[in-house]
Write an enzyme that holds these catalytic residues in place. Structure first.
Site, mmCIF file in Angstrom:
data_model
loop_
_atom_site.group_PDB
_atom_site.id
_atom_site.type_symbol
_atom_site.label_atom_id
_atom_site.label_comp_id
_atom_site.label_asym_id
_atom_site.label_seq_id
_atom_site.Cartn_x
_atom_site.Cartn_y
_atom_site.Cartn_z
ATOM 1 N N GLY A 70 0.715 -1.263 -0.118
ATOM 2 C CA GLY A 70 -0.065 0.018 -0.129
ATOM 3 C C GLY A 70 0.831 1.232 0.162
ATOM 4 O O GLY A 70 0.668 2.241 -0.540
ATOM 5 N N THR A 71 1.919 1.308 0.820
ATOM 6 C CA THR A 71 2.716 2.577 0.753
ATOM 7 C C THR A 71 3.561 2.878 -0.482
ATOM 8 O O THR A 71 3.215 4.045 -1.107
ATOM 9 C CB THR A 71 3.862 2.390 1.803
ATOM 10 O OG1 THR A 71 3.277 1.983 3.451
ATOM 11 C CG2 THR A 71 4.674 3.632 1.839
ATOM 12 N N ASN A 148 -8.490 3.824 8.413
ATOM 13 C CA ASN A 148 -7.785 2.884 8.985
ATOM 14 C C ASN A 148 -8.116 2.729 10.524
ATOM 15 O O ASN A 148 -7.818 1.632 11.352
ATOM 16 C CB ASN A 148 -6.287 2.576 8.824
ATOM 17 C CG ASN A 148 -5.679 4.019 8.702
ATOM 18 O OD1 ASN A 148 -5.865 4.974 8.013
ATOM 19 N ND2 ASN A 148 -4.658 4.001 9.699
ATOM 20 N N GLN A 176 -7.665 -0.527 3.340
ATOM 21 C CA GLN A 176 -8.589 -1.172 4.100
ATOM 22 C C GLN A 176 -9.910 -1.459 3.676
ATOM 23 O O GLN A 176 -10.546 -2.396 4.378
ATOM 24 C CB GLN A 176 -8.976 -0.015 5.226
ATOM 25 C CG GLN A 176 -7.580 0.339 6.328
ATOM 26 C CD GLN A 176 -7.202 -0.612 7.122
ATOM 27 O OE1 GLN A 176 -7.805 -1.682 7.416
ATOM 28 N NE2 GLN A 176 -5.871 -0.654 7.609
ATOM 29 N N SER A 196 -3.460 -3.641 -0.933
ATOM 30 C CA SER A 196 -2.194 -4.254 -0.173
ATOM 31 C C SER A 196 -2.774 -5.705 0.281
ATOM 32 O O SER A 196 -3.873 -5.749 1.099
ATOM 33 C CB SER A 196 -1.879 -3.462 0.936
ATOM 34 O OG SER A 196 -0.620 -4.114 1.536
ATOM 35 N N HIS A 198 -2.021 -7.821 2.531
ATOM 36 C CA HIS A 198 -1.746 -8.497 3.818
ATOM 37 C C HIS A 198 -2.964 -7.667 4.901
ATOM 38 O O HIS A 198 -3.239 -8.099 6.052
ATOM 39 C CB HIS A 198 -0.343 -7.998 4.618
ATOM 40 C CG HIS A 198 -0.170 -6.607 5.009
ATOM 41 N ND1 HIS A 198 -0.252 -6.295 6.533
ATOM 42 C CD2 HIS A 198 -0.167 -5.546 4.252
ATOM 43 C CE1 HIS A 198 -0.227 -4.763 6.322
ATOM 44 N NE2 HIS A 198 0.173 -4.597 5.104
ATOM 45 N N THR A 234 12.502 -7.382 -10.488
ATOM 46 C CA THR A 234 11.833 -8.730 -10.573
ATOM 47 C C THR A 234 10.744 -8.959 -10.047
ATOM 48 O O THR A 234 10.512 -8.825 -8.723
ATOM 49 C CB THR A 234 13.137 -9.661 -10.008
ATOM 50 O OG1 THR A 234 14.332 -9.479 -10.593
ATOM 51 C CG2 THR A 234 12.433 -11.190 -10.322
ATOM 52 N N CYS A 321 0.987 2.098 12.392
ATOM 53 C CA CYS A 321 2.224 2.853 11.597
ATOM 54 C C CYS A 321 2.449 3.876 12.755
ATOM 55 O O CYS A 321 3.444 4.507 12.550
ATOM 56 C CB CYS A 321 1.793 3.380 10.283
ATOM 57 S SG CYS A 321 1.378 1.992 9.280
HETATM 58 N N1 PLP Z 1 -2.961 2.914 3.638
HETATM 59 C C1 PLP Z 1 -3.843 2.651 4.593
HETATM 60 C C2 PLP Z 1 -5.082 2.973 4.850
HETATM 61 C C3 PLP Z 1 -3.212 1.348 5.660
HETATM 62 O O1 PLP Z 1 -4.094 1.021 6.381
HETATM 63 C C4 PLP Z 1 -2.095 0.938 5.386
HETATM 64 C C5 PLP Z 1 -1.650 0.170 6.357
HETATM 65 O O2 PLP Z 1 -1.660 -0.095 7.500
HETATM 66 C C6 PLP Z 1 -1.363 1.496 4.304
HETATM 67 C C7 PLP Z 1 -1.839 2.313 3.661
HETATM 68 C C8 PLP Z 1 0.074 0.855 4.051
HETATM 69 O O3 PLP Z 1 -0.139 -0.305 3.299
HETATM 70 P P1 PLP Z 1 1.046 -1.205 3.416
HETATM 71 O O4 PLP Z 1 1.221 -1.703 4.825
HETATM 72 O O5 PLP Z 1 0.949 -2.324 2.549
HETATM 73 O O6 PLP Z 1 2.472 -0.592 3.246
#
Ligand code: PLP
Length: 386
Positions: A70-71, A148, A176, A196, A198, A234, A321
């Site tokens: 996600g980041t 989140n 989310q 994302s 996970h 890759t 985070c």
């Molecule tokens: N955006 C939101 C709303 C999230 O909740 C998160 C992770 O907690 C992210 C972005 C970041 O995703 P990733 O952990 O896959 O980098």
């Protein structure tokens, strides 16, 4: 005892997903770009995963680009549009994830201007505010699908209409939301969408960015010609296969999971709100099914979380985070909570394996800890609140 109620931070990998991934580590382990049979076998898995991700959000496979999560997807969407446009104005909200907020702040240092829109007491941006914030040089609107911390779902389809009407690109951080609630990129008007694996029972370190065909966006990562020349590196084929398997499984089970999580969340919410001096944070209905966010007056959420952890119950204070930062949640403060209420907020996020029995245990244990912490709190006692 071990009860996991922090699914918004991350989920375990579903066994069916893991089985598919294991084959990629041991059998179909080739480099998906290689020209030989091993490469072709790995590529088959990637092709199937791309189709699965596309189908889950109503996109075409050619519009899906795999990333490290996600980041990266958020960074790419925002910096990529900005870099292509070279200058201009961006609209976002004040309660976005740091991956969006910090990217916008970075772009301000590079000469871009950013409007950070406020939210209401439930954590929703007003579509009217989005329209009013538009400028002649606005290049992008980036508003998250669901928050989140409090699980609030934004009025994205209305914002999508506004973006379309004014010819401005619309990105959503749907990290989310994907895998939990239905998403259709065309109906909701997205040009870019971050996801994302996970967060929906897939592996960590893999995600995707949906880029609508024809969207003007620059590269974030330079190198080889992977991902149609747009994202070098890759391919993490086991992770990508895991993402594909997880998103397909989530699509199959979404209705059932939604009902299950909503019922458990209702049980937890009612059980916890039965305690005196509690406050439910977030929208009453427009929210992710598994999210329950509650402030317990007179309590430091950090202390409650640590006491629950000692009992084997995992919850969180705000987002994973920003944990450790010790400052009260900016999301809750933007929603109008005072510092005390923000510091007293605990996020419980329910997932696939949770049971009603676990929820009842969590309510009981939380009550014991809250009563105890409140009885020790001079602040709470002074206010005559117990
Ligand atoms: N955006 C939101 C709303 C999230 O909740 C998160 C992770 O907690 C992210 C972005 C970041 O995703 P990733 O952990 O896959 O980098």
């Amino acid at each position: 005892m071990s009860i996991y109620l922090d699914h918004a931070a991350t989920t375990y990998v579903d066994k069916k997903v893991l089985d598919k991934m294991m084959e990629c580590y041991t059998d179909t382990f080739g480099n998906a770009s290689s020209q030989h049979g091993y490469g072709r076998d790995a590529d088959k898995g990637v092709i199937a995963a791309r189709a699965a991700v596309a189908s889950a959000i109503g996109a075409s496979p050619g519009e899906i680009y795999f990333t490290s999560g996600g980041t990266e997807s958020d960074n790419w969407a925002i910096k990529g549009v900005a870099k292509f446009a070279k200058k201009g104005h961006i609209i976002t909200s004040r309660i976005e994830h740091r991956a969006v907020l910090d990217t916008c702040k970075y772009l301000e240092t590079k000469g871009f201007s950013v409007t950070y829109l406020p939210v209401d007491e439930y954590g929703r941006v007003s579509p009217g505010d989005v329209e009013d914030a538009l400028q002649s040089d606005t290049i992008l609107i980036s508003i998250m699908f669901a928050n989140n911390e409090v699980g609030t779902i934004m009025p994205v389809a209305q914002i999508g209409e506004i973006a379309k009407k004014h010819g401005v690109l619309f990105h959503t951080d749907a990290v989310q939301a994907v895998g939990h609630i239905p998403i259709d990129v065309a109906a909701q008007g997205f040009d870019l969408l971050s996801l994302s694996a996970h967060k929906f029972y897939g592996p960590k370190g893999v995600g995707a960015l949906y880029i609508k065909k024809g969207t003007d966006i620059a590269k974030l990562i330079h190198g080889g010609s992977h991902e149609r020349g747009k994202r070098a590196g890759t391919l993490n084929s086991p992770g990508i296969v895991g993402l594909g398997a997880a998103i397909s499984l989530a699509a199959e089970t979404m209705d059932k999971e939604y009902k299950n999580e909503s019922a458990l969340a209702k049980r937890l919410k009612e059980g916890l709100l039965a305690f005196p001096k509690t406050k439910y944070n977030g929208h009453p209905t427009e929210r992710l099914p598994g999210n329950v966010n509650i402030s317990f007056a007179g309590i430091e959420a950090e202390a409650l979380m640590l006491h629950l952890d000692l009992l084997g119950i995992a919850v969180s204070t705000g987002s994973a985070c920003s944990s450790g930062s010790n400052s009260p949640s900016y999301v809750l403060k933007e929603m109008g909570c005072n510092t005390e209420q923000a510091r007293a907020a605990v996020r419980f996020t329910i997932g696939r394996r949770n049971t009603a029995k676990e929820i009842d245990t969590v309510i009981k244990k939380t009550k014991g800890i809250v009563d105890n912490l409140r009885s020790l709190s001079p602040l709470f006692a002074d206010k005559g609140e117990n």
